[in-house]
Design an enzyme around this catalytic site. Structure first.
Site, PDB file in Angstrom:
ATOM      1  N   HIS A   1    -107.109 -12.572  20.553  1.00 22.58           N
ATOM      2  CA  HIS A   1    -107.687 -13.885  20.297  1.00 22.58           C
ATOM      3  C   HIS A   1    -107.906 -14.061  18.800  1.00 22.58           C
ATOM      4  CE1 HIS A   1    -109.936 -17.542  21.117  1.00 22.58           C
ATOM      5  NE2 HIS A   1    -110.692 -17.176  20.102  1.00 22.58           N
TER       6      HIS A   1
ATOM      7  N   ASP B   1    -118.086 -23.557  30.157  1.00 22.78           N
ATOM      8  CA  ASP B   1    -117.901 -23.572  28.702  1.00 22.78           C
ATOM      9  C   ASP B   1    -117.346 -24.919  28.261  1.00 22.78           C
ATOM     10  OD1 ASP B   1    -117.598 -22.336  26.001  1.00 22.78           O
ATOM     11  OD2 ASP B   1    -115.498 -22.771  26.393  1.00 22.78           O
TER      12      ASP B   1
ATOM     13  N   LYS C   1    -114.070 -16.505  28.075  1.00 24.82           N
ATOM     14  CA  LYS C   1    -112.693 -16.900  28.410  1.00 24.82           C
ATOM     15  C   LYS C   1    -111.758 -15.690  28.378  1.00 24.82           C
ATOM     16  CE  LYS C   1    -113.235 -20.305  25.532  1.00 24.82           C
ATOM     17  NZ  LYS C   1    -113.234 -21.479  24.672  1.00 24.82           N
TER      18      LYS C   1
ATOM     19  N   SER D   1    -118.736 -18.170  24.217  1.00 25.71           N
ATOM     20  CA  SER D   1    -117.646 -19.070  24.601  1.00 25.71           C
ATOM     21  C   SER D   1    -116.308 -18.332  24.581  1.00 25.71           C
ATOM     22  CB  SER D   1    -117.653 -20.264  23.635  1.00 25.71           C
ATOM     23  OG  SER D   1    -116.462 -20.989  23.699  1.00 25.71           O
TER      24      SER D   1
ATOM     25  N   ARG E   1    -121.733 -29.407  22.554  1.00 23.77           N
ATOM     26  CA  ARG E   1    -121.901 -28.795  21.221  1.00 23.77           C
ATOM     27  C   ARG E   1    -121.176 -29.628  20.167  1.00 23.77           C
ATOM     28  NH1 ARG E   1    -119.495 -23.123  21.992  1.00 23.77           N
ATOM     29  NH2 ARG E   1    -119.845 -22.981  19.756  1.00 23.77           N
TER      30      ARG E   1
HETATM   31  N1  URA Z   1    -113.472 -21.233  20.000  1.00 22.36           N
HETATM   32  C1  URA Z   1    -113.984 -21.222  21.251  1.00 22.36           C
HETATM   33  O1  URA Z   1    -113.280 -21.012  22.226  1.00 22.36           O
HETATM   34  N2  URA Z   1    -115.312 -21.472  21.391  1.00 22.36           N
HETATM   35  C2  URA Z   1    -116.124 -21.719  20.362  1.00 22.36           C
HETATM   36  O2  URA Z   1    -117.288 -21.905  20.565  1.00 22.36           O
HETATM   37  C3  URA Z   1    -115.560 -21.731  19.069  1.00 22.36           C
HETATM   38  C4  URA Z   1    -114.232 -21.475  18.923  1.00 22.36           C
END
Ligand code: URA
Length: 434
Positions: free
Chosen positions: A82, A161, A187, A183, A168
């Protein structure tokens, strides 16, 4: 339990229990806690923070809100990567086939680009025919058969999320380290991989502008991922200037193909080898990062990574001929140079300004549902450290029908040129393994 009491407790700087966090997220996802209360809670978290235990509880609560991909039917160690988002970051396009050719299984779900950062899915879709909407069954079967699959993240993955992120976005609470960590890691956990490497960007084109904040985020994500039983490591890498020379969709794909042929930009190739070797160590086949790196270099130079890329593209319905003829990728009709106003050394190429220029040209989106133009973008001719003469091109704008003038101004403003050369900065600023 009461939403009011939980908001008040965090507002007053107290620690929330796992039960309180889990209850709050469950009820908000179910629509039983109103968005205005969730927004107040987010602001309390933003101002007061969450410790590692609370962040782990939030991550688990988010994870439980949706489907978790079960990769237990896939033989071997499954890996994922990621990046916290950057400009010109096409590492997945190179790293995924490179690792698959090294014998680990790459199972990755990716997002589309938003704002000034590009998305892997948009870049992949620049290959004619490439399908990114895979069913879970197709995804798992392809990882088993080919060793690599990259699919668009489905709606079923961590719906809590999605709901929280939308709030947010409009309440100035995106750039909170624990909220970002929960977050991202929720994932990654939902996508099912055993070993995960995180590329945490620091610099003008990143969420985290400085290395200290990036290190705090990286440490928290590694801690939370490990508590959930996964093998996780992170690198903090430079995002003060774009990665490589190409920024856009098709142009980034073409640059990734060049890297797989051993002719890519040094920084891109270096980052892929560094991230890849950490993953090979986490996944088990290599005893240390040096051994892993030698192995990956060999796979890159002997063409096995390129063959795996062809196989991967074909498996997802794309035209593998783009490997031999990148001219088959969408081409922008106009190419406009941005010239250097003076002679000297390039000391800055502001990544955020380049990312914005590319978005304005149509390669990115301001809203999630906007289409992107795969052909447009910016190709840098000079990066930090390049010596340029007055009137020489600094970059080229690849345009179709919009944004050309604004993009040209932004690209020109991204460059700083000075009489003396800049101090060189390492691409990898730090590694976080604990
Ligand atoms: N990328 C994400 O998936 N979540 C966040 O909160 C910030 C960047």
């Amino acid at each position: 339990m009461q939403a009011y009491a939980i908001i008040k407790k965090k507002r007053d700087g107290e620690r929330l229990s796992p039960e309180e966090i889990s209850w709050f997220i469950e009820r908000h996802t179910a629509g039983e806690i109103a968005d205005y209360q969730a927004a107040a809670w987010l602001m309390a978290v933003y101002l007061r923070g969450l410790d590692a235990q609370e962040t782990a509880s939030l991550t688990e609560a988010l994870l439980r809100s949706g489907r978790q991909v079960d990769l237990s039917g896939v033989d071997g160690v499954k890996v994922d990567k990621h990046s916290t988002g950057g400009v010109g970051d096409k590492t997945t396009l190179v790293l995924a086939p490179l690792l698959a050719a090294a014998g680990v299984k790459v199972a990755k779900m990716s997002g589309r680009g938003l704002g000034h950062t590009g998305g892997t899915i948009d870049k992949l879709e620049s290959i004619p025919g490439f399908k990114t909407e895979l069913s879970l069954q197709e995804f798992i079967s392809q990882v088993n058969r080919v060793g690599v699959a990259v699919a668009a993240q489905t709606e079923e993955i961590v719906p809590a999320d999605k709901k929280l992120y939308a709030l947010r976005d409009v309440t100035a609470t995106v750039d909170s380290i624990p909220l970002i960590a929960a977050s991202i890691i929720s994932k990654k956990l939902a996508s099912g991989a055993d070993a995960i490497v995180l590329d945490v960007k620091a610099g003008s084109g990143a969420f985290m502008q400085d290395v200290t904040a990036a290190r705090t985020l990286a440490r928290l994500m590694v801690t939370v991922g490990k508590r959930a039983g996964r093998r996780v490591a992170a690198l903090i890498t430079d995002m003060d200037q774009p990665l490589g020379y190409a920024v856009g969709n098709a142009v980034e794909m073409a640059e990734a193909i060049a890297a797989l042929k051993g002719r890519g930009p040094l920084d891109l190739t270096e980052l892929c080898l560094e991230l890849g070797s950490r993953l090979l160590v986490l996944a088990g086949p290599a005893s240390n990062a040096q051994v892993a790196r030698v192995r990956l270099e060999e796979i890159l130079w002997n063409g096995r990574a390129l063959s795996k890329f062809r196989e991967w593209v074909a498996a997802q319905g794309g035209d593998p001929q783009v490997v031999d003829d990148p001219g088959l990728l969408p081409q922008a009709p106009r190419r406009i140079p941005v010239l250097s106003p003076r002679s000297g050394h390039v000391v800055e190429v502001n990544a955020l300004a380049i990312g914005e220029a590319v978005r304005i040209l149509g390669a990115g989106r301001a809203r999630k549902d906007e289409p992107v133009d795969p052909s447009v973008g910016v190709i840098l001719a000079a990066k930090v450290g390049t010596k340029v003469d007055a009137g020489e091109p600094l970059a080229h704008i690849l345009a179709r029908d919009k944004g050309e003038h604004e993009a040209k101004e932004l690209v020109a403003s991204a460059y700083a040129i000075a009489a003396s050369p800049p101090k060189t900065r390492p691409l990898v600023r730090a590694a976080v393994e604990e």
